[in-house]
Design a protein around this motif. Structure first.
Motif, PDB file in Angstrom:
ATOM      1  N   ASP A  19       0.835  -1.198   0.000  1.00 12.34           N
ATOM      2  CA  ASP A  19       0.000   0.000   0.000  1.00 12.34           C
ATOM      3  C   ASP A  19       0.878   1.260   0.000  1.00 12.34           C
ATOM      4  O   ASP A  19       2.059   1.202   0.328  1.00 12.34           O
ATOM      5  CB  ASP A  19      -0.901  -0.004   1.248  1.00 12.34           C
ATOM      6  N   PRO A  20       0.291   2.395  -0.375  1.00 14.69           N
ATOM      7  CA  PRO A  20       1.088   3.628  -0.493  1.00 14.69           C
ATOM      8  C   PRO A  20       1.442   4.258   0.839  1.00 14.69           C
ATOM      9  O   PRO A  20       1.234   5.447   1.041  1.00 14.69           O
ATOM     10  CB  PRO A  20       0.169   4.530  -1.330  1.00 14.69           C
ATOM     11  N   GLN A  46      -0.530  -1.093 -12.307  1.00 10.82           N
ATOM     12  CA  GLN A  46      -0.222  -0.957 -10.884  1.00 10.82           C
ATOM     13  C   GLN A  46      -1.445  -1.397 -10.092  1.00 10.82           C
ATOM     14  O   GLN A  46      -2.588  -1.125 -10.484  1.00 10.82           O
ATOM     15  CB  GLN A  46       0.096   0.503 -10.551  1.00 10.82           C
ATOM     16  N   GLN A  47      -1.224  -2.083  -8.978  1.00 11.08           N
ATOM     17  CA  GLN A  47      -2.363  -2.439  -8.125  1.00 11.08           C
ATOM     18  C   GLN A  47      -2.932  -1.140  -7.563  1.00 11.08           C
ATOM     19  O   GLN A  47      -2.199  -0.258  -7.124  1.00 11.08           O
ATOM     20  CB  GLN A  47      -1.954  -3.444  -7.047  1.00 11.08           C
ATOM     21  N   SER A  48      -4.264  -0.995  -7.641  1.00 11.30           N
ATOM     22  CA  SER A  48      -4.876   0.281  -7.236  1.00 11.30           C
ATOM     23  C   SER A  48      -5.981   0.095  -6.208  1.00 11.30           C
ATOM     24  O   SER A  48      -6.930   0.856  -6.157  1.00 11.30           O
ATOM     25  CB  SER A  48      -5.372   1.037  -8.469  1.00 11.30           C
ATOM     26  N   MET A  59      -7.657   5.340  -6.038  1.00 10.83           N
ATOM     27  CA  MET A  59      -7.679   5.064  -7.484  1.00 10.83           C
ATOM     28  C   MET A  59      -7.716   6.370  -8.265  1.00 10.83           C
ATOM     29  O   MET A  59      -6.975   6.535  -9.245  1.00 10.83           O
ATOM     30  CB  MET A  59      -8.936   4.261  -7.873  1.00 10.83           C
ATOM     31  N   ALA A  60      -8.575   7.270  -7.857  1.00 11.68           N
ATOM     32  CA  ALA A  60      -8.735   8.534  -8.585  1.00 11.68           C
ATOM     33  C   ALA A  60      -7.422   9.328  -8.568  1.00 11.68           C
ATOM     34  O   ALA A  60      -6.986   9.836  -9.616  1.00 11.68           O
ATOM     35  CB  ALA A  60      -9.863   9.350  -7.957  1.00 11.68           C
ATOM     36  N   ASP A  61      -6.799   9.403  -7.404  1.00  8.35           N
ATOM     37  CA  ASP A  61      -5.538  10.144  -7.311  1.00  8.35           C
ATOM     38  C   ASP A  61      -4.471   9.519  -8.208  1.00  8.35           C
ATOM     39  O   ASP A  61      -3.686  10.220  -8.868  1.00  8.35           O
ATOM     40  CB  ASP A  61      -5.041  10.166  -5.853  1.00  8.35           C
ATOM     41  N   MET A  62      -4.440   8.182  -8.229  1.00 11.65           N
ATOM     42  CA  MET A  62      -3.472   7.493  -9.081  1.00 11.65           C
ATOM     43  C   MET A  62      -3.720   7.790 -10.555  1.00 11.65           C
ATOM     44  O   MET A  62      -2.788   8.071 -11.311  1.00 11.65           O
ATOM     45  CB  MET A  62      -3.556   5.983  -8.830  1.00 11.65           C
ATOM     46  N   GLY A 110      -6.499  -3.361 -10.550  1.00  7.38           N
ATOM     47  CA  GLY A 110      -5.283  -2.822 -11.127  1.00  7.38           C
ATOM     48  C   GLY A 110      -5.679  -1.657 -12.011  1.00  7.38           C
ATOM     49  O   GLY A 110      -6.841  -1.527 -12.408  1.00  7.38           O
ATOM     50  N   SER A 111      -4.718  -0.791 -12.319  1.00 14.14           N
ATOM     51  CA  SER A 111      -4.978   0.281 -13.279  1.00 14.14           C
ATOM     52  C   SER A 111      -3.910   0.210 -14.349  1.00 14.14           C
ATOM     53  O   SER A 111      -2.711   0.234 -14.048  1.00 14.14           O
ATOM     54  CB  SER A 111      -4.968   1.639 -12.580  1.00 14.14           C
TER      55      SER A 111
END
Lengths: 289, 289
Positions: free
Chosen positions: B166-167, B195-197, B207-210, B239-240
């Motif tokens: 996680d971030p 990337q796993q999101s 997800m949105a920020d990524m 994932g994204s």
């Protein structure tokens, strides 16, 4: 199970060896009662809204019920050429009934819930799920679904949705060949049944047993449909569609008139949900399902 | 979090307000160590096999890792016309690397894991995930993925898979525009990043920020791909896929040569996983992603 940690509700699924928790909100444990059929608890959660729990098992939350309710209704209705009479067995929170009544083909939607208290508590804590209860096409019965189905006129029903608790307690009789034989008799020639069939990862044996019983009762094909459901054990859930004739395609325009009201279902999602992963196909095959 | 109940491991996700538990097996809490980067725990569970936990967060289990590893590798590789050089950032359990190496087009697969102990423990407790580590096309580096990517020759990589924690902690720098700019530079013209999101239900803001950061770095399109993952918060994961050119179709025959080895991925499952439910499309749109 009730909350083991202060401030959290937890359900431990002893069958699958998994547990799920939700952090409680300021309302905490809102309500608890023992009905003639089961224990019902209502919690206020921090991020999932209200949560209804029956005999310790999560049933419905404000936040994620759309996944289950949309996927237990729209796919099976779209597979039927013209569903006019739909029966929901169980479904006392009325969320499935609401989705069924979005379909303009439906002329009569009968909900047969054994425990009136489920519906009364849904009206109080999940009013959005009950917003179609006064639709003139809806009939809310509080009765035994097994007996109701055994007495239904032959060929009188287009779609049956079995939206029940787990196969223990009052719902146990909804998971066997005798009940499916009643359903098959009640259905018209294009008739379809969908039943919730638990986790495709941790309850595969239950799915397999259900499929064997459905085929044994005379249904032509049995088809799993998969979708996420975070509050249920493993977070991944299934319905199983049993069809009197072989299951064909579905009406891709079935939900066009109310697509804006849906949060998860689209025709493409429907197609994706019908894809059975290879491991599950193998495991169901090994179990003879 | 460590086990709160005797006999169960529990992770509470404070961000999403959910928790997940697994019943422990006879081996119980098998191993615990603090590395220079993080704390790693290994548990023996009753129904999910071994479980690796990093800083209290579930990472990989014997039973359900196929979902994540197959969906983080085969879709993105199938979208590339001919993936020859693939880089995995993180991924120390080697399960993603194993899936990547199934593809006959791949000539070089570099895994850049910051913490060598993750791989050493995977070799011991998840040997099946490490079975391709001696493939002559594999390079296992134990280094900082951010620095590695910043130094990679421009246009030298076909596919980047960011398989990180996680971030927070050591992975924090893998979730920002600067890192994505390095990735974009390292990729060839047909290059793709996945990337796993996190959870598409309970971590939509992440997800949105990524997605905003990926587009800000210059990627042409960003596409979510959804799949179940019972041991991760909410049981539903994403994932994204960020693509240098607009994302087109995918090679439906990409996995034909090893389809029997796969448990979840099929081309039809790939198509289904790309369907974005309407609520998520709306929420990402409202967040500007």
């Amino acid at each position: 199970m009730v909350a083991r940690d202060s401030g959290w509700f937890t359900e431990l699924d002893e069958r699958g060896g998994t547990g799920f928790s939700l952090r409680l909100g300021s309302g905490g444990h809102v309500h608890s009662e023992q009905t003639p059929f089961q224990r019902i608890d209502i919690y206020d959660t921090d991020s999932f809204g209200k949560l209804m729990v029956i005999d310790g098992c999560t049933m419905v939350s404000t936040r994620d019920n759309f996944l289950y309710h949309e996927m237990m209704s729209h796919p099976v209705l779209a597979h039927h050429p013209e569903p006019k009479t739909v029966v929901v067995i169980g479904g006392g929170d009325c969320g499935t009934l609401r989705e069924v009544l979005r379909h303009p083909t439906v002329e009569r939607a009968v909900q047969v819930e054994i425990d009136q208290r489920v519906t009364r508590l849904a009206e109080e804590h999940f009013p959005e799920l009950c917003e179609a209860n006064n639709d003139p096409r809806a009939e809310l019965l509080f009765d035994d679904g097994i007996a109701w189905m055994a007495n239904a006129p032959a060929g009188s029903v287009d779609v049956i949705i079995v939206d029940s608790t787990d196969p223990v307690g009052p719902a146990e009789g909804l998971f066997n060949k005798g009940f499916y034989q009643s359903c098959l008799r009640a259905l018209g020639d294009d008739g379809l049944l969908i039943q919730q069939s638990e986790s495709p990862l941790t309850h595969v044996q239950l799915m397999a047993d259900m499929h064997i019983a459905m085929r044994g009762a005379g249904f032509a094909t049995v088809t799993p449909i998969l979708f996420p459901q975070p509050i249920y054990p493993s977070g991944w859930w299934s319905g199983s569609i049993a069809s009197k004739a072989a299951l064909g395609g579905f009406r891709a325009d079935a939900t066009n008139g109310f697509a804006d009201a849906l949060q998860y279902y689209t025709p493409d999602m429907h197609r994706g949900a019908l894809v059975v992963p290879p491991y599950l196909r193998r495991q169901l095959g090994q179990a003879g399902a």
